[in-house]
Design an enzyme around this catalytic site. Structure first.
Site, PDB file in Angstrom:
ATOM      1  N   GLU A  47       0.859  -1.178   0.000  1.00 52.51           N
ATOM      2  CA  GLU A  47       0.000   0.000   0.000  1.00 52.51           C
ATOM      3  C   GLU A  47       0.897   1.231   0.000  1.00 52.51           C
ATOM      4  O   GLU A  47       1.820   1.333   0.809  1.00 52.51           O
ATOM      5  CB  GLU A  47      -0.876   0.048   1.249  1.00 52.51           C
ATOM      6  CG  GLU A  47      -1.927  -1.019   1.345  1.00 52.51           C
ATOM      7  CD  GLU A  47      -2.742  -0.881   2.621  1.00 52.51           C
ATOM      8  OE1 GLU A  47      -2.426   0.007   3.444  1.00 52.51           O
ATOM      9  OE2 GLU A  47      -3.690  -1.658   2.805  1.00 52.51           O
ATOM     10  N   ASP A  58      -5.200   9.702  10.862  1.00 58.70           N
ATOM     11  CA  ASP A  58      -3.939   8.985  11.020  1.00 58.70           C
ATOM     12  C   ASP A  58      -3.274   9.322  12.339  1.00 58.70           C
ATOM     13  O   ASP A  58      -3.434  10.416  12.886  1.00 58.70           O
ATOM     14  CB  ASP A  58      -2.990   9.323   9.869  1.00 58.70           C
ATOM     15  CG  ASP A  58      -3.475   8.769   8.541  1.00 58.70           C
ATOM     16  OD1 ASP A  58      -3.929   7.618   8.532  1.00 58.70           O
ATOM     17  OD2 ASP A  58      -3.407   9.483   7.530  1.00 58.70           O
TER      18      ASP A  58
END
Length: 267
Positions: A47, A58
Protein backbone atom coordinates in the site's frame (compact mmCIF):
# COMPACT_ATOMS: atom_id res chain seq x y z
CA UNK A 1 -8.52 -6.71 -19.94
CA UNK A 2 -5.82 -8.56 -17.95
CA UNK A 3 -6.91 -9.93 -14.59
CA UNK A 4 -6.12 -7.61 -11.71
CA UNK A 5 -3.06 -8.71 -9.67
CA UNK A 6 -5.10 -8.51 -6.45
CA UNK A 7 -7.80 -10.74 -7.90
CA UNK A 8 -5.16 -13.31 -8.87
CA UNK A 9 -3.57 -13.15 -5.42
CA UNK A 10 -6.89 -13.62 -3.65
CA UNK A 11 -7.41 -16.88 -5.53
CA UNK A 12 -4.41 -18.34 -3.70
CA UNK A 13 -4.91 -20.03 -0.34
CA UNK A 14 -2.33 -18.11 1.66
CA UNK A 15 -2.19 -15.66 4.51
CA UNK A 16 -1.08 -12.22 3.39
CA UNK A 17 1.51 -9.84 4.79
CA UNK A 18 0.82 -6.34 3.51
CA UNK A 19 3.11 -3.32 3.76
CA UNK A 20 2.01 0.30 4.06
CA UNK A 21 4.64 2.84 3.01
CA UNK A 22 4.53 6.60 2.54
CA UNK A 23 6.44 7.47 -0.67
CA UNK A 24 9.74 9.35 -0.34
CA UNK A 25 9.82 8.93 3.44
CA UNK A 26 12.05 9.82 5.15
CA UNK A 27 14.28 10.99 2.28
CA UNK A 28 13.72 11.78 -1.38
CA UNK A 29 14.68 8.87 -3.62
CA UNK A 30 13.79 6.20 -1.05
CA UNK A 31 10.61 4.87 -2.65
CA UNK A 32 11.91 2.57 -5.38
CA UNK A 33 14.66 0.96 -3.25
CA UNK A 34 12.17 0.43 -0.40
CA UNK A 35 9.63 -1.19 -2.74
CA UNK A 36 12.30 -3.53 -4.05
CA UNK A 37 13.35 -4.50 -0.51
CA UNK A 38 9.77 -5.11 0.60
CA UNK A 39 9.03 -7.28 -2.42
CA UNK A 40 12.29 -9.21 -2.02
CA UNK A 41 11.54 -9.98 1.63
CA UNK A 42 7.99 -11.18 1.15
CA UNK A 43 5.47 -8.34 1.02
CA UNK A 44 2.39 -9.77 -0.71
CA UNK A 45 0.79 -6.37 -1.37
CA UNK A 46 2.25 -2.89 -1.00
CA UNK A 47 0.00 0.00 0.00
CA UNK A 48 1.33 3.42 -0.92
CA UNK A 49 0.02 6.39 1.02
CA UNK A 50 -1.08 9.51 -0.80
CA UNK A 51 0.14 12.33 1.45
CA UNK A 52 -2.42 14.90 2.54
CA UNK A 53 -1.82 18.05 4.56
CA UNK A 54 -4.63 17.32 7.03
CA UNK A 55 -4.64 13.54 7.65
CA UNK A 56 -7.08 13.63 10.57
CA UNK A 57 -7.62 9.86 10.70
CA UNK A 58 -3.94 8.99 11.02
CA UNK A 59 -1.70 8.62 14.02
CA UNK A 60 1.34 10.85 14.61
CA UNK A 61 3.83 8.59 12.81
CA UNK A 62 1.84 8.53 9.56
CA UNK A 63 0.98 12.23 9.90
CA UNK A 64 4.68 13.03 10.19
CA UNK A 65 5.49 10.76 7.24
CA UNK A 66 2.83 12.53 5.14
CA UNK A 67 4.24 15.96 5.95
CA UNK A 68 7.77 14.74 5.17
CA UNK A 69 6.59 13.30 1.86
CA UNK A 70 4.96 16.60 0.92
CA UNK A 71 8.19 18.45 1.75
CA UNK A 72 10.01 15.95 -0.48
CA UNK A 73 7.77 16.85 -3.40
CA UNK A 74 5.25 14.02 -3.29
CA UNK A 75 1.91 14.62 -4.98
CA UNK A 76 -0.63 12.17 -6.33
CA UNK A 77 0.86 12.65 -9.78
CA UNK A 78 4.33 11.91 -8.37
CA UNK A 79 3.04 8.72 -6.71
CA UNK A 80 1.63 7.50 -10.03
CA UNK A 81 4.95 8.29 -11.70
CA UNK A 82 6.79 6.26 -9.05
CA UNK A 83 4.43 3.32 -9.56
CA UNK A 84 5.04 3.46 -13.30
CA UNK A 85 8.80 3.40 -12.74
CA UNK A 86 8.46 0.51 -10.29
CA UNK A 87 6.46 -1.52 -12.79
CA UNK A 88 8.98 -0.81 -15.54
CA UNK A 89 12.01 -1.56 -13.36
CA UNK A 90 13.37 1.97 -13.61
CA UNK A 91 15.57 2.58 -10.57
CA UNK A 92 14.81 -0.80 -9.00
CA UNK A 93 14.09 -4.39 -9.89
CA UNK A 94 10.69 -4.66 -11.56
CA UNK A 95 7.93 -4.62 -8.96
CA UNK A 96 5.35 -7.31 -9.68
CA UNK A 97 3.36 -7.52 -6.43
CA UNK A 98 -0.02 -5.75 -6.25
CA UNK A 99 0.07 -2.05 -5.41
CA UNK A 100 -2.79 -0.28 -3.63
CA UNK A 101 -3.08 3.49 -3.22
CA UNK A 102 -4.48 4.59 0.13
CA UNK A 103 -5.43 8.19 0.69
CA UNK A 104 -8.09 10.75 1.42
CA UNK A 105 -10.67 11.77 -1.14
CA UNK A 106 -9.60 15.43 -1.55
CA UNK A 107 -6.39 14.79 -3.54
CA UNK A 108 -8.09 12.14 -5.69
CA UNK A 109 -11.07 14.25 -6.64
CA UNK A 110 -8.94 17.36 -7.10
CA UNK A 111 -6.99 15.30 -9.64
CA UNK A 112 -10.27 14.41 -11.37
CA UNK A 113 -12.12 11.19 -10.63
CA UNK A 114 -12.10 9.62 -14.09
CA UNK A 115 -8.63 10.97 -14.89
CA UNK A 116 -7.32 9.42 -11.70
CA UNK A 117 -8.84 6.03 -12.47
CA UNK A 118 -7.40 6.02 -15.99
CA UNK A 119 -3.95 7.19 -14.90
CA UNK A 120 -3.87 4.81 -11.94
CA UNK A 121 -4.53 1.72 -14.03
CA UNK A 122 -2.16 2.96 -16.73
CA UNK A 123 0.67 3.41 -14.22
CA UNK A 124 0.22 -0.09 -12.77
CA UNK A 125 -1.93 0.50 -9.69
CA UNK A 126 -4.16 -2.44 -8.77
CA UNK A 127 -6.43 -1.04 -6.07
CA UNK A 128 -7.59 2.02 -4.15
CA UNK A 129 -8.65 2.54 -0.55
CA UNK A 130 -10.21 5.90 0.35
CA UNK A 131 -10.90 5.96 4.12
CA UNK A 132 -13.14 9.05 4.11
CA UNK A 133 -15.29 7.99 1.14
CA UNK A 134 -18.55 6.48 2.51
CA UNK A 135 -19.59 3.31 0.67
CA UNK A 136 -23.09 4.71 0.06
CA UNK A 137 -21.59 7.54 -1.97
CA UNK A 138 -19.17 5.30 -3.85
CA UNK A 139 -21.52 3.18 -5.96
CA UNK A 140 -21.01 5.10 -9.20
CA UNK A 141 -17.28 5.47 -8.54
CA UNK A 142 -17.06 1.75 -7.80
CA UNK A 143 -18.64 0.88 -11.13
CA UNK A 144 -16.22 3.14 -13.01
CA UNK A 145 -13.26 1.66 -11.14
CA UNK A 146 -14.35 -1.89 -11.96
CA UNK A 147 -14.75 -0.93 -15.60
CA UNK A 148 -11.06 -0.01 -15.84
CA UNK A 149 -9.91 -3.00 -13.75
CA UNK A 150 -9.19 -1.36 -10.39
CA UNK A 151 -9.99 -3.14 -7.14
CA UNK A 152 -11.81 -0.96 -4.60
CA UNK A 153 -11.35 -1.66 -0.89
CA UNK A 154 -13.61 -0.44 1.92
CA UNK A 155 -13.09 -0.26 5.68
CA UNK A 156 -14.78 -2.20 8.47
CA UNK A 157 -14.47 -1.10 12.12
CA UNK A 158 -15.30 -2.80 15.43
CA UNK A 159 -18.46 -0.68 15.71
CA UNK A 160 -19.70 -1.67 12.23
CA UNK A 161 -23.04 -3.48 12.45
CA UNK A 162 -23.47 -6.97 10.96
CA UNK A 163 -25.77 -5.57 8.28
CA UNK A 164 -23.25 -2.94 7.31
CA UNK A 165 -20.40 -5.48 7.29
CA UNK A 166 -22.39 -7.44 4.71
CA UNK A 167 -22.98 -4.27 2.69
CA UNK A 168 -19.29 -3.33 2.72
CA UNK A 169 -18.29 -6.89 1.84
CA UNK A 170 -20.64 -6.78 -1.15
CA UNK A 171 -19.03 -3.56 -2.41
CA UNK A 172 -15.34 -4.34 -1.87
CA UNK A 173 -14.02 -5.83 -5.09
CA UNK A 174 -11.66 -8.47 -3.70
CA UNK A 175 -11.27 -7.92 0.04
CA UNK A 176 -12.16 -5.57 2.89
CA UNK A 177 -9.81 -3.84 5.31
CA UNK A 178 -10.66 -4.22 9.01
CA UNK A 179 -9.49 -1.63 11.48
CA UNK A 180 -8.29 -3.46 14.57
CA UNK A 181 -9.54 -0.75 16.93
CA UNK A 182 -11.62 2.42 16.95
CA UNK A 183 -8.53 4.61 16.97
CA UNK A 184 -6.26 6.55 14.71
CA UNK A 185 -3.77 4.42 12.83
CA UNK A 186 -0.96 2.86 14.80
CA UNK A 187 -2.19 4.06 18.19
CA UNK A 188 -4.12 0.98 19.29
CA UNK A 189 -4.48 0.33 23.01
CA UNK A 190 -5.64 -3.25 22.46
CA UNK A 191 -2.83 -5.77 22.14
CA UNK A 192 -3.95 -7.16 18.80
CA UNK A 193 -3.22 -10.70 20.02
CA UNK A 194 -5.57 -13.50 19.07
CA UNK A 195 -6.06 -14.00 22.81
CA UNK A 196 -7.62 -10.56 23.18
CA UNK A 197 -11.30 -11.44 23.58
CA UNK A 198 -12.56 -8.18 22.07
CA UNK A 199 -10.43 -8.60 18.95
CA UNK A 200 -11.42 -12.25 18.58
CA UNK A 201 -15.14 -11.51 18.95
CA UNK A 202 -14.93 -8.67 16.42
CA UNK A 203 -13.08 -10.65 13.76
CA UNK A 204 -15.25 -13.74 14.24
CA UNK A 205 -18.25 -11.46 13.67
CA UNK A 206 -16.65 -10.11 10.50
CA UNK A 207 -15.99 -13.67 9.30
CA UNK A 208 -19.62 -14.63 9.88
CA UNK A 209 -20.90 -11.73 7.78
CA UNK A 210 -18.44 -11.70 4.87
CA UNK A 211 -18.12 -13.83 1.78
CA UNK A 212 -14.87 -12.27 0.55
CA UNK A 213 -11.51 -12.15 2.28
CA UNK A 214 -10.56 -9.46 4.77
CA UNK A 215 -7.29 -8.17 6.19
CA UNK A 216 -6.54 -6.42 9.47
CA UNK A 217 -4.45 -3.31 10.04
CA UNK A 218 -3.72 -0.61 12.60
CA UNK A 219 -1.35 -1.37 15.47
CA UNK A 220 0.34 -4.56 14.15
CA UNK A 221 4.03 -4.26 14.96
CA UNK A 222 5.80 -7.63 15.11
CA UNK A 223 5.78 -11.27 14.02
CA UNK A 224 3.78 -12.41 17.04
CA UNK A 225 0.94 -10.01 16.24
CA UNK A 226 1.09 -10.85 12.54
CA UNK A 227 0.67 -14.54 13.34
CA UNK A 228 -2.14 -13.75 15.78
CA UNK A 229 -4.02 -11.87 13.09
CA UNK A 230 -3.41 -14.66 10.55
CA UNK A 231 -5.40 -16.98 12.84
CA UNK A 232 -8.41 -14.68 12.59
CA UNK A 233 -8.16 -12.91 9.24
CA UNK A 234 -6.77 -13.44 5.75
CA UNK A 235 -3.95 -10.95 6.09
CA UNK A 236 -2.13 -8.45 8.30
CA UNK A 237 -1.14 -4.91 7.37
CA UNK A 238 1.98 -3.35 8.89
CA UNK A 239 2.51 0.37 8.37
CA UNK A 240 3.32 2.52 11.38
CA UNK A 241 5.95 0.08 12.64
CA UNK A 242 7.62 0.03 9.22
CA UNK A 243 7.73 3.82 9.05
CA UNK A 244 9.21 3.95 12.56
CA UNK A 245 12.00 1.63 11.42
CA UNK A 246 12.81 3.91 8.49
CA UNK A 247 12.53 7.26 10.25
CA UNK A 248 16.20 7.63 11.19
CA UNK A 249 17.51 6.70 7.73
CA UNK A 250 19.52 9.35 5.91
CA UNK A 251 19.94 7.73 2.48
CA UNK A 252 17.71 5.71 0.13
CA UNK A 253 20.02 2.71 0.50
CA UNK A 254 19.79 2.81 4.28
CA UNK A 255 16.00 2.96 3.98
CA UNK A 256 16.00 -0.12 1.78
CA UNK A 257 18.28 -2.04 4.15
CA UNK A 258 16.14 -1.17 7.17
CA UNK A 259 12.94 -2.04 5.31
CA UNK A 260 14.30 -5.42 4.25
CA UNK A 261 15.62 -6.32 7.69
CA UNK A 262 12.39 -5.35 9.41
CA UNK A 263 10.16 -7.09 6.88
CA UNK A 264 12.19 -10.28 7.12
CA UNK A 265 11.64 -10.23 10.90
CA UNK A 266 7.86 -10.40 10.38
CA UNK A 267 7.96 -13.61 8.34
Amino acid sequence: MAQNRITRLMQQQKKLLIAYYMPEFPVAGATLPVLEALQEHGADIIELGIPYSDPIGDGPVIQNAAHTAIRNGVTLRKVLELVRKARNGEGCKKITVPIVLMGYSNPLFAYGGDCFLADAIDSGVDGVLIPDFPPEEAIDYLDRAKNVGLSVIFLIAPVTSPERIEFIDSLSTDFSYCLAVNATTGTAKLSGHAGDAAVEEYLHRVRQHTKKKFVVGFGIRDKERVESMWKLADGAVVGTALLEQLAASTTPQECAERAGTFWQSLR
